[in-house]
Design an enzyme around this catalytic site. Structure first.
Site: not given
Ligand SMILES: [Zn+2]
Length: 189
Positions: A147-148
């Site tokens: 996840h960014l």
């Protein structure tokens, strides 16, 4: 305190058998499954709610799901450091960038570009953090699923409440943030 790299805490609700089921907002808790991953649970619970007749927008705001792309989605962080703290997440349960398809990687970066514009428009920040923690040792709160993080920053915005009380003072609630962001993403050309 390191603002960006501290692992995140996630909401827990209790399942029918009493086991904690991470990442499911209470209004979506009708789904009794558990993938063992908050990001997979988020999508599964929203899909279940919609299939069970909950209006899509209602399910999505409950989950903080702002954008649904083809390969990735954007959701609000349930415990944000600042209003507008979002995450770009591939649907696929993967722990390495190299595991993503090139199409998913391309869309993840494209959604990051859109997020940049939306956060600039809504928050008028002095700067932005975009970052990923790969692996527990790197500070990943959810190490199994890429996840960014994306969040707006302001000069001198370190929130002292975080260090003294694990409480964050936020200027707007998540539902309000969700609505403003949903409209801003929809308005991008
Ligand atoms: Zn997952």
């Amino acid at each position: 305190m390191d603002i960006l790299w501290t692992p995140w805490r996630f909401a827990y609700v209790t399942t029918a058998d009493g086991a904690p089921r991470p990442g499911i907002p209470e209004r979506l808790a009708a789904w009794k499954g558990d993938t063992g991953c908050v990001f997979c649970n988020l999508i599964a619970s929203v899909d279940h709610a919609i299939a069970s007749g909950m209006p899509a927008e209602e399910a999505e705001v409950a989950a903080g799901l702002v954008v649904r792309g083809k390969h990735c989605y954007i959701c609000l962080n349930a415990y944000p450091y600042t209003s507008g703290h979002v995450m770009v997440v591939p649907y696929a349960h993967l722990d390495r960038l190299a595991g993503m398809t090139i199409e998913a990687a391309h869309e993840m970066m494209d959604l990051a570009r859109q997020t940049e514009r939306v956060l600039e428009q809504l928050s008028r920040p002095h700067g932005l953090n975009f970052g990923m923690n790969l692996g527990k040792a790197a500070g990943a709160g959810v190490a199994g699923h890429l996840h960014l993080h994306a969040l707006p920053r302001w000069a001198g915005d370190t929130n002292f409440m975080t260090t003294v009380a694990e409480t964050r003072v936020l200027p707007e609630d998540l539902a309000t943030t969700w609505k403003r962001m949903r409209e801003a993403f929809a308005g991008l050309t």
